[in-house]
Design an enzyme around this catalytic site. Structure first.
Site, PDB file in Angstrom:
ATOM      1  N   ASN A  12      -2.468  55.245  52.853  1.00  0.00           N
ATOM      2  CA  ASN A  12      -1.312  54.362  52.685  1.00  0.00           C
ATOM      3  C   ASN A  12      -1.823  52.926  52.657  1.00  0.00           C
ATOM      4  O   ASN A  12      -2.192  52.377  53.691  1.00  0.00           O
ATOM      5  CB  ASN A  12      -0.355  54.591  53.869  1.00  0.00           C
ATOM      6  N   LYS A  14      -0.232  50.270  52.065  1.00  0.00           N
ATOM      7  CA  LYS A  14       0.768  49.294  52.522  1.00  0.00           C
ATOM      8  C   LYS A  14       0.823  48.094  51.558  1.00  0.00           C
ATOM      9  O   LYS A  14       0.683  48.277  50.356  1.00  0.00           O
ATOM     10  CB  LYS A  14       0.470  48.869  53.971  1.00  0.00           C
ATOM     11  N   HIS A  98       8.718  55.533  56.972  1.00  0.00           N
ATOM     12  CA  HIS A  98       7.585  54.995  57.738  1.00  0.00           C
ATOM     13  C   HIS A  98       8.124  54.084  58.843  1.00  0.00           C
ATOM     14  O   HIS A  98       9.122  53.388  58.644  1.00  0.00           O
ATOM     15  CB  HIS A  98       6.646  54.220  56.806  1.00  0.00           C
ATOM     16  N   GLU A 100       7.262  51.307  59.860  1.00  0.00           N
ATOM     17  CA  GLU A 100       7.413  49.893  59.456  1.00  0.00           C
ATOM     18  C   GLU A 100       8.697  49.688  58.656  1.00  0.00           C
ATOM     19  O   GLU A 100       9.340  48.641  58.752  1.00  0.00           O
ATOM     20  CB  GLU A 100       6.171  49.448  58.652  1.00  0.00           C
ATOM     21  N   GLU A 170       3.555  60.069  63.481  1.00  0.00           N
ATOM     22  CA  GLU A 170       2.856  58.795  63.683  1.00  0.00           C
ATOM     23  C   GLU A 170       3.427  58.096  64.912  1.00  0.00           C
ATOM     24  O   GLU A 170       4.445  57.408  64.825  1.00  0.00           O
ATOM     25  CB  GLU A 170       3.045  57.893  62.463  1.00  0.00           C
ATOM     26  N   GLY A 176      -1.935  50.890  63.500  1.00  0.00           N
ATOM     27  CA  GLY A 176      -2.521  49.572  63.307  1.00  0.00           C
ATOM     28  C   GLY A 176      -2.975  48.907  64.596  1.00  0.00           C
ATOM     29  O   GLY A 176      -3.250  47.708  64.617  1.00  0.00           O
ATOM     30  N   SER A 216      -4.192  54.854  63.492  1.00  0.00           N
ATOM     31  CA  SER A 216      -5.583  54.515  63.789  1.00  0.00           C
ATOM     32  C   SER A 216      -6.560  55.675  63.578  1.00  0.00           C
ATOM     33  O   SER A 216      -7.474  55.873  64.386  1.00  0.00           O
ATOM     34  CB  SER A 216      -5.696  53.939  65.200  1.00  0.00           C
ATOM     35  N   GLY A 238      -5.091  51.408  57.777  1.00  0.00           N
ATOM     36  CA  GLY A 238      -6.203  50.455  57.735  1.00  0.00           C
ATOM     37  C   GLY A 238      -7.508  51.011  57.183  1.00  0.00           C
ATOM     38  O   GLY A 238      -8.143  50.387  56.324  1.00  0.00           O
TER      39      GLY A 238
END
Ligand code: PGA
Length: 261
Positions: A12, A14, A98, A100, A170, A176, A216, A238
């Protein structure tokens, strides 16, 4: 008996990557795919890079996913993208709900539910995200939280529709932050999710469901997470922004997978 499924690993990206950057990253992963044939690999660029990445992927088994969609097929919804548009650009998957999106853009289990329907109508496979906050975990509310996300988010799905869905667990405190859930913590929730899915859709469908972990994920923890019985792959943020770390995550999952064979 629980047979391990091949690793399902999605990157992903992002809100990162220009078209040029996306092409470089995608090209490196598509090239490496030749040695990673046991895994299902999904690249999830921003909307603006979908077409370029799809062109590069061509007939390669590397799949394309989008980060979001709106549930209507078309209309006066300025700024939104629909499932038929994503299908048209070559997506097979779409991330829905998600954390976020829930945190910054007001998404709820109810909007997740509508988006799943929109995706399925266009034959896209939804990657449906769920997970608890740190406060919920510390208050012992992880399982009720995840259960309500399953109940409300997946409400009304037929067993046939359910088969098209990937679940991503998640934990929000792990996204993150560099704080990965331990394999034991992740496995506990994955096992719980599978159990709940079995109650709703039956044992067979729950057994076949792909449940991936996100938060992570790194080359150093991929192997030990994938060794867990109910972890079928990863949603990587990430560490998917660099070809080397993403490829290494896939390699480590394949190593764990092969040991189970
Ligand atoms: P992270 O993101 O790997 O950077 O923690 C995971 C995700 O949000 O899907």
């Amino acid at each position: 008996m629980h047979h391990k499924k091949p690793p399902f690993v999605a990157g992903n990206w992002k809100m990162h990557m220009t078209i040029q950057e996306a092409k470089l990253l995608a090209a490196a992963i598509i090239q490496a795919r030749l040695e990673l044939s046991e895994a299902e690999i999904v690249l999830i660029p921003p909307f603006t890079a979908l077409r370029s990445v799809k062109k590069l992927a061509g007939e390669s088994p590397v799949q394309l996913g989008a980060q979001n969609l709106f549930w209507e097929e078309q209309g006066a919804y300025t700024g939104e993208i629909s499932a038929p548009m994503l299908k048209n650009v070559g997506c097979r998957y779409v991330v829905i709900g998600h954390s976020e999106r829930r945190q910054y853009f007001g998404e709820t289990d109810a909007t997740v539910n509508k988006k799943i329907a929109g995706a399925l109508n266009s034959k896209l496979n939804p990657i449906v995200c769920m997970g608890e906050t740190l406060e919920e975990r510390e208050a012992g509310k992880t399982m009720p939280r995840v259960e309500s996300q399953i109940q409300a988010g997946l409400a009304g799905l037929t067993p046939e529709q359910f088969r098209e869905i990937i679940i991503a667990y998640e934990p929000i405190w792990a996204i993150g932050t560099g704080k990965t859930a331990t394999p034991g913590q992740a496995e506990e929730v994955h096992a719980f999710i599978r159990e709940k899915l079995a109650e709703i859709y039956g044992k067979e469908a729950a057994f076949c469901a792909i449940i991936i972990y996100g938060g992570s994920v790194k080359p150093a923890n991929s192997y030990s997470l994938f060794r867990e019985k109910n972890i079928d792959g990863f949603l990587v943020g990430g560490a998917s922004l660099e070809a080397d770390s993403f490829i290494q995550i896939i390699k480590e999952a394949i190593r764990a997978y092969k040991e189970e064979q």
